[in-house]
Write an enzyme that holds these catalytic residues in place. Structure first.
Site, short mmCIF file in Angstrom:
data_model
loop_
_atom_site.label_atom_id
_atom_site.label_comp_id
_atom_site.label_asym_id
_atom_site.label_seq_id
_atom_site.Cartn_x
_atom_site.Cartn_y
_atom_site.Cartn_z
N SER A 1 0.82 -1.21 0.00
CA SER A 1 0.00 0.00 0.00
C SER A 1 0.86 1.26 0.00
O SER A 1 1.82 1.39 0.75
CB SER A 1 -0.92 0.02 1.23
N LYS B 1 -13.10 -6.06 1.75
CA LYS B 1 -14.07 -5.03 1.35
C LYS B 1 -15.52 -5.48 1.47
O LYS B 1 -16.39 -4.67 1.82
CB LYS B 1 -13.77 -4.57 -0.08
N ASP C 1 -14.19 3.70 -4.31
CA ASP C 1 -13.60 2.99 -5.45
C ASP C 1 -14.40 3.19 -6.72
O ASP C 1 -13.84 3.35 -7.81
CB ASP C 1 -13.53 1.48 -5.16
N GLY D 1 -12.08 -10.34 -12.02
CA GLY D 1 -12.14 -10.20 -10.57
C GLY D 1 -13.52 -9.81 -10.10
O GLY D 1 -14.16 -8.92 -10.67
N ASN E 1 -13.90 -14.64 -13.33
CA ASN E 1 -13.33 -14.73 -11.98
C ASN E 1 -12.86 -16.16 -11.73
O ASN E 1 -13.42 -17.12 -12.28
CB ASN E 1 -14.37 -14.34 -10.92
N ARG E 2 -11.84 -16.28 -10.91
CA ARG E 2 -11.30 -17.61 -10.60
C ARG E 2 -12.39 -18.49 -9.99
O ARG E 2 -12.48 -19.68 -10.31
CB ARG E 2 -10.11 -17.46 -9.64
N TYR F 1 -1.38 -1.22 -8.69
CA TYR F 1 -0.48 -0.08 -8.87
C TYR F 1 0.90 -0.31 -8.26
O TYR F 1 1.72 0.61 -8.19
CB TYR F 1 -1.10 1.21 -8.32
N GLY G 1 -3.48 1.79 -12.27
CA GLY G 1 -4.09 1.75 -10.94
C GLY G 1 -3.74 2.96 -10.11
O GLY G 1 -4.43 3.29 -9.13
#
Length: 571
Positions: free
Chosen positions: A248, A297, A335, A372, A395-396, A462, A483
């Protein structure tokens, strides 16, 4: 504490195998801004005690001399203890500032001997506790026993399992009757150093650049990013709740911003395993606001007393603020607008260049391919839907993709189908997964050849700034949005929520295209190949010095260089 009184000390912990390496490390600690060094003599290879004399006599900084006989990998325990006593006696004889004695060898006789022989040396009695979940009662009993030794200072180092185990350690700093040095070891113990000054610590430990130690911030970050000498009992605590959290850049942005505005706050990385338990333990009003990262989140929604309607509809929270009036946790999502406006501005740039400017969203009617379905993915999906895009999710875990697709009236496919998915050209690709994030920088969501079907590619990752996905997208001629874009924009929204709107005065012009003073010309960041400022800012008509400071701070935090001209602010 003599000349250390009323001064926060930053101590660099040094472990070296040779005398020469220890000397070099001391010089480096001084150069990085440490106030003193902790010399872990037990890490050194030396054949005779006399070899230490030159090291201690010519130390460039005040020092703590420690010798942990329990840390020496030696079957001859008695020999180790004998060497320990020799080291401690030599340090006192040479008037070293601090001498550390392990509780296990801190007999009344030894402490009395050292105190009788000392001139100015302060005696530290230390205890190292391995593992477990330290209770406040257990720590209190240990501290009381250590105080009975008569030491000038007591030191306690505890291996913590969870970040919540740090809370009782912070508590004892406030209530100890003698000066105490407290450290929670391990990645989850970092806040014991970053928040220690808030609770009354007179000393914090740091590591040297290039020698990361779990649970310790770098000395340079203590001095430059956090400036812990400014932290006090009234400091409000903010941070990013994530796992992992080391990537971060939030601390690099929020901490300088707090100082710029004169706001008494600190923003720390918080490595959290169980977000619900974290908020249960750190429930005081001084724990005022939080950014929420992977993988928390969605769970964060259920930790809040109230949730903003947008965040509730998305089903993900990336910002939590503790309302001062009643202590309730209120959840938001910054976001969504951050990523969608970043993508829209990228598309508008091309529209303007082609003479196709329109008031409608450039996402309307586009195929929006999303990789994602976590918190960031949900924000992108709902944002794209609100702009009229056709949302397609990979997505996985396919079940999560299907659930999100249903929520936004979109489509879902297994991740294995992503490489060959191409119903049309000119699509938008958004990577909201952790694919490509440090340390896995060679990973990418889909092969380079498949990128040719996309007009614009957005990568929420990012770190690194120029991911493999971004590099290969640029190589095939697609427009890229980094990002970094999303990070800056969502951080602005968070900072505004954290400070009650102060962000407007600081960052208003960072949204250049929306500022009346900007002429609509676009810049490109050569490092990330991403548009990160949306217009030349006319510093002759904006708020002059304040605006310059805003941009300088914002881009300095992200490692970008600014050049001022008489009219324009250039990256």
């Amino acid at each position: 504490m003599g000349y250390f009184k009323n001064q926060l000390l930053v101590c660099a912990t040094l472990e070296s195998e040779s005398i020469e390496e220890m000397v070099s490390s001391m010089e480096k600690a001084k150069a990085e801004g440490a106030d003193l060094v902790e010399l872990s003599i037990h890490s050194l290879n030396f054949s005779h005690i006399s070899q230490l004399q030159h090291l201690l006599q010519h130390r460039p900084l005040p020092a703590i001399v420690s010798f942990r006989s329990s840390a020496v990998n030696n079957s001859k325990t008695e020999d180790s203890k004998k060497t320990c006593l020799q080291v401690l006696r030599l340090a006192v004889e040479l008037d070293v500032e601090f001498v550390e004695i392990e509780l296990e060898v801190a007999s009344d006789t030894l402490i009395s001997e050292l105190m009788d022989k000392r001139s100015n040396t302060k005696i530290i009695v230390s205890s190292y506790v391995n593992g477990g979940h330290p209770s406040l009662e257990k720590l209190g009993n240990l501290i009381a026993f250590m105080q009975c030794t008569g030491a000038d200072i007591i030191k306690i180092v505890i291996d913590v399992v969870y970040i919540t185990d740090v809370a009782p350690i912070l508590h004892i700093i406030t209530h100890c009757q003698v000066p105490v040095i407290a450290r929670a070891a391990g990645d989850r113990g970092l806040i014991s150093q970053l928040l220690g000054p808030k609770y009354g610590s007179f000393l914090v430990f740091g590591s040297l650049g290039g020698k990361s130690i779990p649970g310790l911030p770098f000395v340079k970050s203590i001095k430059q990013t956090y400036k812990l000498e400014n932290v006090n009992a009234d400091t409000k605590v903010f941070g990013v709740v994530s796992n992992p959290v080391g990537h971060s850049k939030g601390p690099l942005l929020h901490n300088p911003a707090f100082r710029h505005l004169g706001y008494n706050g600190i923003y720390a990385p918080l490595l959290v395993d169980n977000i619900k338990e974290f908020f249960r333990v750190y429930s005081g009003n001084d724990y005022a606001g939080f950014s929420v990262g992977l993988p928390h989140k969605e769970d964060a929604v259920y930790c809040c007393d109230e949730v903003d309607p947008l965040a509730k509809s998305i089903g993900a929270v990336n910002t939590i603020v503790r309302r001062p009036t009643d202590g309730k946790l209120v959840g938001y999502n910054t976001d969504c607008e951050a990523c969608i406006t970043a993508i829209e501005d990228g598309l508008r740039e091309r529209q303007i260049a082609n003479g196709e400017a329109s008031h409608a969203s450039p996402l309307a009617g586009r195929v929006f391919v999303l990789v994602g379905a976590g918190g960031a993915g949900r924000a992108l999906a709902f944002g794209a839907k609100s702009r009229g895009a056709r949302v397609v999710i990979f997505n996985r875990r396919f079940e999560r993709a299907k659930a999100l697709a249903q929520a936004v009236s979109g489509e879902a496919f297994p991740i294995e189908c992503l490489d060959t998915y191409c119903p049309t050209n000119g699509m938008i690709l958004a990577n909201a997964s952790a694919i490509g994030m440090e340390p896995n920088i060679d990973a990418t969501p889909l092969p380079k050849e498949a990128l040719k079907s996309y007009d614009l590619i957005f990568d929420a990752v990012y770190t690194p700034r120029n991911t493999r996905l971004m590099q290969e997208a640029t190589e095939v001629g697609a427009m890229v949005v980094s990002g970094v874009e999303m990070f800056i924009r969502q951080a602005m929204g968070q900072f505004k929520l954290f400070t009650g709107g102060l962000v407007f005065y600081m960052f208003a012009s960072a949204r250049g295209i929306h500022e009346k003073d900007c002429d609509g010309t676009f810049l490109t960041d050569p490092f990330s190949r991403s548009k990160i400022i949306h217009g030349f800012c006319d510093v002759s008509t904006t708020q002059n010095d304040q605006t310059k400071k805003c941009f300088s701070l914002l881009f300095h935090c992200l490692g970008c260089k600014l050049i001022y001209t008489s009219r324009y602010l250039l990256v």
